[in-house]
Design a protein around this motif. Structure first.
Motif, PDB file in Angstrom:
ATOM      1  N   THR A  42      -1.900  14.199  -4.745  1.00 22.38           N
ATOM      2  CA  THR A  42      -1.595  14.166  -3.398  1.00 22.38           C
ATOM      3  C   THR A  42      -1.994  15.454  -2.774  1.00 22.38           C
ATOM      4  O   THR A  42      -2.518  15.495  -1.783  1.00 22.38           O
ATOM      5  CB  THR A  42       0.160  14.199  -3.520  1.00 22.38           C
ATOM      6  OG1 THR A  42       0.475  13.092  -4.251  1.00 22.38           O
ATOM      7  CG2 THR A  42       0.622  14.221  -2.090  1.00 22.38           C
ATOM      8  N   TYR A  79       3.483  11.954   1.799  1.00 23.28           N
ATOM      9  CA  TYR A  79       2.657  10.935   2.406  1.00 23.28           C
ATOM     10  C   TYR A  79       3.357  10.795   3.743  1.00 23.28           C
ATOM     11  O   TYR A  79       2.806  10.749   4.964  1.00 23.28           O
ATOM     12  CB  TYR A  79       2.534   9.545   1.721  1.00 23.28           C
ATOM     13  CG  TYR A  79       1.756   8.540   2.470  1.00 23.28           C
ATOM     14  CD1 TYR A  79       0.275   8.558   1.793  1.00 23.28           C
ATOM     15  CD2 TYR A  79       1.972   7.739   3.234  1.00 23.28           C
ATOM     16  CE1 TYR A  79      -0.575   7.575   2.550  1.00 23.28           C
ATOM     17  CE2 TYR A  79       1.322   6.873   3.831  1.00 23.28           C
ATOM     18  CZ  TYR A  79      -0.031   6.531   3.225  1.00 23.28           C
ATOM     19  OH  TYR A  79      -0.885   5.635   3.949  1.00 23.28           O
ATOM     20  N   VAL A 101       4.395  11.301  -4.457  1.00 27.68           N
ATOM     21  CA  VAL A 101       3.540  10.964  -3.093  1.00 27.68           C
ATOM     22  C   VAL A 101       4.073  10.303  -1.944  1.00 27.68           C
ATOM     23  O   VAL A 101       3.600  11.063  -0.941  1.00 27.68           O
ATOM     24  CB  VAL A 101       2.721   9.768  -3.955  1.00 27.68           C
ATOM     25  CG1 VAL A 101       1.587   9.244  -3.096  1.00 27.68           C
ATOM     26  CG2 VAL A 101       2.017  10.417  -5.282  1.00 27.68           C
TER      27      VAL A 101
END
Ligand code: C2E
Ligand code: CA
Ligand code: CA
Length: 654
Positions: free
Chosen positions: A109, A160, A156
């Motif tokens: 990430t 995100y 993640v």
């Protein structure tokens, strides 16, 4: 509190469910190549599109470091793929996977988001695409590893969503929401899938446990079906299965020996002390014998007091005899019961055989034949089937065939031997003795054909016909002269058989008090209780019972007083040696004394010389029988024999 525990469970491995962990590890190890393949390809694609525009440490060194980590994990899983892992190894691998997921999530990430500022708009939009595709793929590959999949997702997806949701670019915002939604769906799928997986493993576990239990029961049943419950030795079925394996031509078995062991003196103990004591002896016999069982020696209980032996790897007759003697020695040791100390012995007949050349029945027949001969001659010993047994067996086979075909009226006859009353100086009775002249074999002695007729199940017919004939013959004799008739064990083996005899006697019209029925002690010992009942029934009619061949068998004196008896006949073997052997003399003296105590008559058999007659006369015997007086006479000879005595009597009177 409970929620916290539930959440913690979502991120940990199921340490208490070994089977589930093992299945997780197995399922995941199959996904590992795909997982790392996708990861490496996707990472390479993103790095290449940013090559030159982003700094080298981001496009070259960080991916290389991530590759190194991925390769390390891949190798670990790869090495274990075909191994059966221990509990500790599985726990280590699963925990390692969760930890690596954590590192991987943060690493990928951060790396992707750090690349975002570089390159043109296309390269930039590749970053969220790369992250979305990669994370979906990772979640799918970690389907069976819920904790690791959730760890990655939770690292993640929030990063995100936040990063691109606040990027200000409406396309990226839409993408962020979209991916968030898809991830939510995937997590839901993951959850149901994992639960189903865990349930499946549970069901499988239960199934395996049930199968194991079923197998255990099957094994236990098989063991019990092949074991004798009293002695814990293999049973008859097991013995015959083992024998059949050898005779079915199983190449691993060469020459082997089969033994039949019969306990001597067990029946009297059983009768005297009861069945519980008999069972304890058999149990102890089983214990002693089981100590001799090896890979090459099987000892089984065939039933009653009979045991079977199978010996493999036989090298010589001496080896068989040596083993047999060991068995006999073990059995000769006294058995200590609460009721007292008991001494028995064992006699064994062996036959050797070689694989498929023989049928089980044939081998056993030979072992039985050896046993039969050993029992008749040398009790407590071992006999191995030999040439002479073979000849005897053949001869018996011929006798049996001839007996089956025999025409009773023309081939069989009776001769009569007087039983002499010394005090009265007269014959008191005649003993009927069977004679058979076979058209094919010539004269065959009763000593030979009676045992064959017994074993062939023919004796009862012969006995009834002979008895009928004997009773017919005695009609012409004076009233004070009786008939002594020999019975076989089979003639008193059932109430029906006894009733048949009674029917014949009643029909004949001869007074029962003139009839003696002789039965040997070995015949009585076959089934003591039945013999007692049968003899009691006959005696109640006024028939007299004589115990034949006394002293030659294996019964103990303690049995005699329990039998309903009128007479005891001392076996001829003692008389032969009476003048030379002190033991014989003492035996005869003590039997005569015993008879006096019991209040039964004593008949001394086999008197051949005047010396013998004088000896037994001194001991107090009144009834004698033997060649000194007369050999068995044909019917025609009886009248003149009786005439001599009545002439003597008349002479004495005048
Ligand atoms: P057993 O009942 O003990 O009969 C006596 C046997 O000894 C007879 O042999 C007889 O001939 C023989 N014997 C008698 N006195 C003398 C003697 O002084 N010296 C010698 N050396 N022998 C003597 P046999 O007739 O050969 O009978 C043998 C056995 O066969 C009998 O022994 C009896 O057990 C059995 N047997 C004979 N006839 C019958 C029968 O009709 N039915 C049954 N069940 N058995 C029979
Ligand atoms: Ca007799
Ligand atoms: Ca006799």
């Amino acid at each position: 509190m409970q929620l916290a525990r539930k959440i913690a469970a979502l991120f940990s491995i199921p340490v208490h469910n070994r089977e589930l962990m093992r299945s997780q590890a197995r399922a995941f190890s199959r996904q590992v190549p795909l997982l790392y393949f996708v990861l490496v390809i996707n990472t390479a694609a993103l790095a290449i599109t940013h090559l030159g525009t982003a700094p080298d440490y981001l496009t070259i060194w960080v991916p290389l470091a991530l590759y190194a980590g991925a390769l390390f994990r891949f190798m670990k899983w790869w090495r274990l793929r075909n191994k059966t892992l221990s509990y500790a190894e599985i726990v280590g691998m699963l925990r390692g996977t969760i930890r690596f997921s954590f590192i991987l999530g943060i690493g990928f990430t951060s790396w992707a988001l750090m690349l975002y500022p570089y390159g043109d708009a296309y390269a930039q939009s590749f970053v969220p695409f790369f992250m979305a595709v990669t994370v979906i793929c990772i979640i799918l590959c970690l389907m069976h590893m819920r904790a690791a999949a959730l760890t990655i997702t939770l690292i993640v997806i929030p990063a995100y969503t936040l990063f691109f949701g606040f990027s200000g670019n409406p396309v990226f915002v839409a993408m962020a929401l979209n991916v968030c939604l898809v991830a939510g769906g995937l997590i839901y799928m993951l959850q149901t899938n994992y639960r189903d997986f865990a349930n499946l493993i549970e069901t499988q576990k239960a199934l395996v446990a049930k199968q194991a239990e079923t197998q255990r029961l099957v094994d236990e049943n098989l063991r019990l079906a092949n074991m004798d419950s009293l002695t814990d030795l293999p049973n008859r079925r097991s013995f015959f299965t083992s024998l059949a394996r050898r005779t079915d031509g199983d190449a691993q078995f060469g020459q082997f020996a089969v033994g039949v062991l019969d306990l001597d003196g067990f029946k009297p103990v059983n009768d005297l002390y009861g069945h519980a004591a008999g069972d304890r002896i058999l149990f102890e016999v089983g214990r002693r014998l089981s100590g001799l069982s090896t890979d090459d020696v099987l000892i089984a209980r065939l039933g009653g007091d009979e045991f079977g032996i199978i010996m493999d790897g036989i090298t010589s007759q001496e080896a068989i005899e040596r083993f047999g003697r060991t068995v006999c020695d073990l059995l000769a040791d006294p058995f200590r019961l609460a009721e007292g100390t008991v001494q028995i012995s064992g006699t064994i007949g062996f036959a050797t055989a070689r694989g498929a050349e023989d049928a089980p029945a044939h081998i056993l027949e030979r072992a039985d034949c050896a046993l039969y001969h050993a029992k008749a001659n040398t009790r407590g010993q071992v006999a191995v089937f030999s040439q002479s047994h073979e000849m005897q067996m053949r001869r018996n086979g011929m006798i049996e065939q001839a007996l089956r075909k025999a025409d009773f009226d023309s081939e069989f006859s009776l001769i009569f031997q007087p039983i002499q009353d010394i005090r009265a100086g007269q014959p008191s009775a005649f003993e009927a003795l069977a004679r058979w002249t076979s058209p094919s074999l010539g004269p065959v002695s009763p000593g030979e054909f009676i045992p064959v007729a017994e074993r062939a199940g023919l004796i009862s017919t012969f006995s009834t016909r002979l008895l009928r004939r004997a009773l017919r013959e005695m009609k012409t004799w004076p009233e004070n002269v009786g008939l002594s008739f020999n019975l076989s064990a089979y003639d008193i083996a059932s109430p029906d058989a006894v009733e048949r005899l009674i029917g014949i006697i009643e029909q004949s019209g001869v007074a029962p008090s003139r009839i003696d029925l002789e039965i040997t002690e070995t015949a009585v010992m076959r089934d003591f209780d039945q013999a007692c009942a049968a003899l009691g029934r006959l005696r109640a009619l006024g028939i007299m019972i004589a115990l034949d061949d006394f002293g030659s068998g294996y019964s103990s004196l303690s049995h005699v007083h329990l039998l309903p008896l009128d007479k005891i006949k001392i076996d001829r073997s003692f008389i032969t040696k009476i003048e030379t052997n002190e033991t014989s003399r003492n035996v005869v003296k003590s039997i005569i004394g015993l008879c006096r105590n019991l209040g039964v008559d004593c008949i001394v058999e086999g008197i051949e010389t005047t010396g013998q007659l004088a000896a037994v006369g001194e001991m107090g015997a009144y009834f004698v029988q033997g060649y000194l007086f007369a050999k068995p006479l044909p019917v025609e000879g009886i009248e003149s024999y009786l005439a001599t005595y009545s002439a003597n009597e008349q002479a004495a009177n005048t």
